[in-house]
Scaffold this active site. Structure first.
Site, PDB file in Angstrom:
ATOM      1  N   GLU A 234       0.709  -1.158   0.101  1.00 55.38           N
ATOM      2  CA  GLU A 234       0.071   0.106  -0.087  1.00 55.38           C
ATOM      3  C   GLU A 234       0.765   1.503  -0.077  1.00 55.38           C
ATOM      4  O   GLU A 234       0.624   2.248   0.606  1.00 55.38           O
ATOM      5  CB  GLU A 234      -1.090   0.067   1.144  1.00 55.38           C
ATOM      6  CG  GLU A 234      -1.968  -0.997   1.017  1.00 55.38           C
ATOM      7  CD  GLU A 234      -2.988  -1.053   2.197  1.00 55.38           C
ATOM      8  OE1 GLU A 234      -3.152  -0.161   2.776  1.00 55.38           O
ATOM      9  OE2 GLU A 234      -3.421  -2.238   2.541  1.00 55.38           O
TER      10      GLU A 234
ATOM     11  N   GLU B 187      -5.237  -7.974  -0.239  1.00 62.10           N
ATOM     12  CA  GLU B 187      -5.754  -7.607   0.943  1.00 62.10           C
ATOM     13  C   GLU B 187      -7.211  -6.909   0.475  1.00 62.10           C
ATOM     14  O   GLU B 187      -7.328  -6.198  -0.493  1.00 62.10           O
ATOM     15  CB  GLU B 187      -4.760  -6.761   1.805  1.00 62.10           C
ATOM     16  CG  GLU B 187      -5.452  -6.465   3.049  1.00 62.10           C
ATOM     17  CD  GLU B 187      -4.682  -5.437   3.884  1.00 62.10           C
ATOM     18  OE1 GLU B 187      -5.223  -4.608   4.707  1.00 62.10           O
ATOM     19  OE2 GLU B 187      -3.484  -5.549   3.684  1.00 62.10           O
TER      20      GLU B 187
END
Length: 171
Positions: free
Chosen positions: A65, A167
């Site tokens: 991320e 995710e």
């Protein structure tokens, strides 16, 4: 991974850790030593995972991320070049220095709705096995999630990589 400058959690963005890891002359090299020590600990753990006389395959998703600002390796806390250097340092260190050979490397930016966004902080195709993304959406954002899936699948197919949602969940 904890912030190697402050010792705080992954979301402690203080102290310019990426710059200090990559430039050991800054702050006496402490951040680099802490980071490399953490990789050594991870390597011992990865190598300890055995089943049937062989290593257990692990999907490893480091520095994920990276388009988000909430992590010490995030977009606002280091340049694209610095992020890519840190990824490559991590990638090169585990198999080369520590002989860890049971990792499948997952590259996982958050919400890459276009190929340009996906490739914005990309360390290079040779540094990953899995082309992934992380995303959390409400039902009204379902279209953005589908866009990310399409981006990841197209990029993975073009390079013979595995595509994955690495995710995900609902808010």
């Amino acid at each position: 991974m904890a912030n190697p400058v402050t010792g705080g959690p992954y979301n402690d963005t203080n102290g310019q850790p990426v710059r200090k890891i990559l430039n050991p002359s800054l702050a006496g090299g402490k951040a680099r030593k802490v980071y490399l020590d953490n990789l050594s600990k991870a390597a011992r753990f990865f190598k300890s995972l055995q089943s049937g006389g062989g290593p257990v395959p692990i999907i490893f998703r480091p520095l994920h991320e990276q388009l988000h600002d909430g992590f010490w390796w995030g977009k606002r806390h280091c340049t694209t070049s610095e992020y890519n250097q840190l990824w490559r340092l991590t990638y090169d260190r585990l198999p080369t220095t520590h002989k860890v050979n049971n990792l499948l490397w997952a590259f996982s930016p958050n919400k890459p709705t276009t190929q340009a966004i996906y490739l914005e902080r990309h360390p290079g195709w040779n540094y990953m096995d899995i082309v992934g993304f992380d995303g959390y959406w409400e039902e009204r954002e379902k279209g953005a999630f589908i866009k990310c899936c399409n981006v990841v699948v197209k990029l993975a197919e073009a390079r013979g990589k595995v595509a994955a949602c690495t995710e995900m969940g609902a808010k």
